[in-house]
Scaffold this motif. Structure first.
Motif, mmCIF file in Angstrom:
data_model
loop_
_atom_site.group_PDB
_atom_site.id
_atom_site.type_symbol
_atom_site.label_atom_id
_atom_site.label_comp_id
_atom_site.label_asym_id
_atom_site.label_seq_id
_atom_site.Cartn_x
_atom_site.Cartn_y
_atom_site.Cartn_z
ATOM 1 N N ARG A 196 18.816 6.139 5.469
ATOM 2 C CA ARG A 196 17.763 6.897 4.796
ATOM 3 C C ARG A 196 18.345 8.178 4.224
ATOM 4 N NH1 ARG A 196 14.027 10.381 7.036
ATOM 5 N NH2 ARG A 196 14.514 9.736 9.156
ATOM 6 N N VAL A 197 17.967 8.501 3.009
ATOM 7 C CA VAL A 197 18.392 9.759 2.379
ATOM 8 C C VAL A 197 17.137 10.454 1.874
ATOM 9 C CG1 VAL A 197 19.708 10.822 0.510
ATOM 10 C CG2 VAL A 197 20.631 8.821 1.690
ATOM 11 N N GLY B 223 17.678 22.718 -0.757
ATOM 12 C CA GLY B 223 18.831 23.332 -0.113
ATOM 13 C C GLY B 223 19.697 22.382 0.692
ATOM 14 N N TYR B 224 19.143 21.233 1.037
ATOM 15 C CA TYR B 224 19.966 20.288 1.789
ATOM 16 C C TYR B 224 19.433 18.866 1.617
ATOM 17 C CZ TYR B 224 16.319 20.127 5.394
ATOM 18 O OH TYR B 224 15.143 19.953 6.057
ATOM 19 N N THR B 225 20.245 17.909 1.976
ATOM 20 C CA THR B 225 19.849 16.513 1.943
ATOM 21 C C THR B 225 19.866 15.981 3.365
ATOM 22 O OG1 THR B 225 20.892 16.288 -0.217
ATOM 23 C CG2 THR B 225 20.351 14.250 0.944
ATOM 24 N N GLU B 226 18.778 15.325 3.742
ATOM 25 C CA GLU B 226 18.689 14.750 5.074
ATOM 26 C C GLU B 226 19.189 13.307 4.997
ATOM 27 O OE1 GLU B 226 14.949 15.752 7.474
ATOM 28 O OE2 GLU B 226 14.839 13.583 7.250
ATOM 29 N N VAL B 227 20.171 12.989 5.822
ATOM 30 C CA VAL B 227 20.738 11.644 5.805
ATOM 31 C C VAL B 227 20.686 11.062 7.213
ATOM 32 C CG1 VAL B 227 22.792 10.242 5.337
ATOM 33 C CG2 VAL B 227 22.287 12.221 3.895
ATOM 34 N N VAL B 228 20.181 9.844 7.302
ATOM 35 C CA VAL B 228 20.204 9.120 8.579
ATOM 36 C C VAL B 228 21.159 7.956 8.405
ATOM 37 C CG1 VAL B 228 18.867 7.753 10.227
ATOM 38 C CG2 VAL B 228 17.840 9.767 9.156
ATOM 39 N N LYS B 229 22.144 7.898 9.286
ATOM 40 C CA LYS B 229 23.094 6.797 9.151
ATOM 41 C C LYS B 229 23.663 6.397 10.503
ATOM 42 C CE LYS B 229 27.371 9.288 8.251
ATOM 43 N NZ LYS B 229 28.501 9.413 7.328
ATOM 44 N N CYS C 71 29.312 -0.106 19.281
ATOM 45 C CA CYS C 71 29.088 -0.158 17.834
ATOM 46 C C CYS C 71 27.853 -0.984 17.506
ATOM 47 C CB CYS C 71 30.301 -0.779 17.136
ATOM 48 S SG CYS C 71 31.675 0.367 16.966
ATOM 49 N N PRO C 72 27.061 -0.681 16.481
ATOM 50 C CA PRO C 72 27.212 0.536 15.673
ATOM 51 C C PRO C 72 26.676 1.765 16.402
ATOM 52 C CG PRO C 72 25.306 -0.698 14.936
ATOM 53 C CD PRO C 72 25.939 -1.511 16.041
ATOM 54 N N HIS C 73 27.186 2.930 16.031
ATOM 55 C CA HIS C 73 26.766 4.175 16.652
ATOM 56 C C HIS C 73 25.646 4.803 15.830
ATOM 57 C CE1 HIS C 73 30.258 4.159 19.318
ATOM 58 N NE2 HIS C 73 30.851 3.569 18.297
ATOM 59 N N GLY C 74 24.695 5.371 16.516
ATOM 60 C CA GLY C 74 23.589 6.005 15.831
ATOM 61 C C GLY C 74 22.313 5.192 15.977
ATOM 62 N N PRO C 75 21.340 5.337 15.100
ATOM 63 C CA PRO C 75 21.447 6.211 13.920
ATOM 64 C C PRO C 75 21.441 7.695 14.282
ATOM 65 C CG PRO C 75 19.227 5.284 14.083
ATOM 66 C CD PRO C 75 20.043 4.667 15.191
ATOM 67 N N TYR C 76 22.157 8.455 13.462
ATOM 68 C CA TYR C 76 22.237 9.895 13.633
ATOM 69 C C TYR C 76 21.653 10.604 12.416
ATOM 70 C CZ TYR C 76 25.663 8.766 17.247
ATOM 71 O OH TYR C 76 26.297 8.263 18.342
ATOM 72 N N HIS D 48 29.339 19.493 3.075
ATOM 73 C CA HIS D 48 29.375 19.799 4.503
ATOM 74 C C HIS D 48 28.298 19.021 5.238
ATOM 75 C CE1 HIS D 48 30.273 22.103 8.061
ATOM 76 N NE2 HIS D 48 28.980 22.284 8.244
ATOM 77 N N TRP D 49 28.730 18.227 6.216
ATOM 78 C CA TRP D 49 27.798 17.446 7.035
ATOM 79 C C TRP D 49 27.539 18.202 8.327
ATOM 80 C CZ3 TRP D 49 25.897 12.317 6.294
ATOM 81 C CH2 TRP D 49 26.329 11.705 5.115
ATOM 82 N N SER D 50 26.270 18.473 8.615
ATOM 83 C CA SER D 50 25.913 19.082 9.893
ATOM 84 C C SER D 50 25.246 18.023 10.762
ATOM 85 C CB SER D 50 24.945 20.253 9.690
ATOM 86 O OG SER D 50 25.542 21.226 8.867
ATOM 87 N N PHE D 51 25.833 17.783 11.895
ATOM 88 C CA PHE D 51 25.273 16.788 12.816
ATOM 89 C C PHE D 51 24.057 17.378 13.504
ATOM 90 C CE2 PHE D 51 25.044 14.915 17.066
ATOM 91 C CZ PHE D 51 24.959 13.581 16.749
ATOM 92 N N MET D 52 22.870 16.740 13.345
ATOM 93 C CA MET D 52 21.645 17.282 13.928
ATOM 94 C C MET D 52 21.284 16.598 15.244
ATOM 95 S SD MET D 52 21.288 19.474 11.613
ATOM 96 C CE MET D 52 19.761 20.280 12.086
ATOM 97 N N GLY D 53 21.730 15.348 15.406
ATOM 98 C CA GLY D 53 21.437 14.658 16.664
ATOM 99 C C GLY D 53 21.066 13.215 16.430
ATOM 100 N N PRO D 54 20.980 12.458 17.504
ATOM 101 C CA PRO D 54 20.604 11.047 17.381
ATOM 102 C C PRO D 54 19.160 10.905 16.930
ATOM 103 C CG PRO D 54 21.096 11.621 19.688
ATOM 104 C CD PRO D 54 21.220 12.886 18.886
ATOM 105 N N VAL D 55 18.873 9.845 16.184
ATOM 106 C CA VAL D 55 17.510 9.547 15.745
ATOM 107 C C VAL D 55 16.951 8.476 16.658
ATOM 108 C CG1 VAL D 55 16.096 8.673 13.860
ATOM 109 C CG2 VAL D 55 18.064 10.116 13.361
ATOM 110 N N HIS D 56 15.803 8.750 17.239
ATOM 111 C CA HIS D 56 15.210 7.780 18.144
ATOM 112 C C HIS D 56 14.226 6.904 17.382
ATOM 113 C CE1 HIS D 56 17.132 9.642 21.507
ATOM 114 N NE2 HIS D 56 16.712 10.821 21.106
#
Ligand SMILES: [Zn+2]
Length: 118
Positions: free
Chosen positions: A61-62, A67-73, A84-89, A106-114
């Motif tokens: 998901r994008v 100011g930023y783009t939210e990406v779930v991958k 594997c696979p790891h995430g989604p994050y 710049h990718w900022s890791f926000m945390g795992p997506v539940h």
């Protein structure tokens, strides 16, 4: 010491013993060091990867925000592992303009997506 001028400058904050160890590595060993570093990042629960999605990344998901783009991958290790696979994050991706006209992503890791179904 004749090769020192050809060497890239190591990132600030990287311990000198790590720099020394990497400097002595063959390209083959360096590739393995990258794989191991990624595994350690998984272990610590974070990973920073370039925005150019690699073959082992699944962008789920994008979402554009101001100011930023939210990406779930989610992603798979180069060699694969039991988890594997790891995430989604969830990542927040920002672009920092550089004086030379290019952009540093710049990718900022926000945390795992539940999952909602849990
Ligand atoms: Zn894995």
């Amino acid at each position: 010491m004749t090769r020192s001028s050809e060497r890239p400058t190591p990132p600030e904050g990287l311990p000198s013993e790590v720099i020394d160890a990497l400097t002595d590595c063959t390209p083959e060993e360096l590739r393995k060091a990258i794989v191991h570093a990624q595994e350690l990042l998984h272990f610590h629960g974070e990973a920073e990867l370039p925005i150019s999605a690699e073959a082992n990344d699944d962008i789920l998901r994008v979402t554009e925000h101001e100011g930023y783009t939210e990406v779930v991958k989610q992603f798979r290790c180069a060699d694969g592992c039991d988890d594997c696979p790891h995430g989604p994050y969830l990542y927040h991706v920002t672009e920092e303009p550089h004086p030379n006209g290019s952009h540093k992503v710049h990718w900022s890791f926000m945390g795992p997506v539940h999952s909602q179904e849990e």
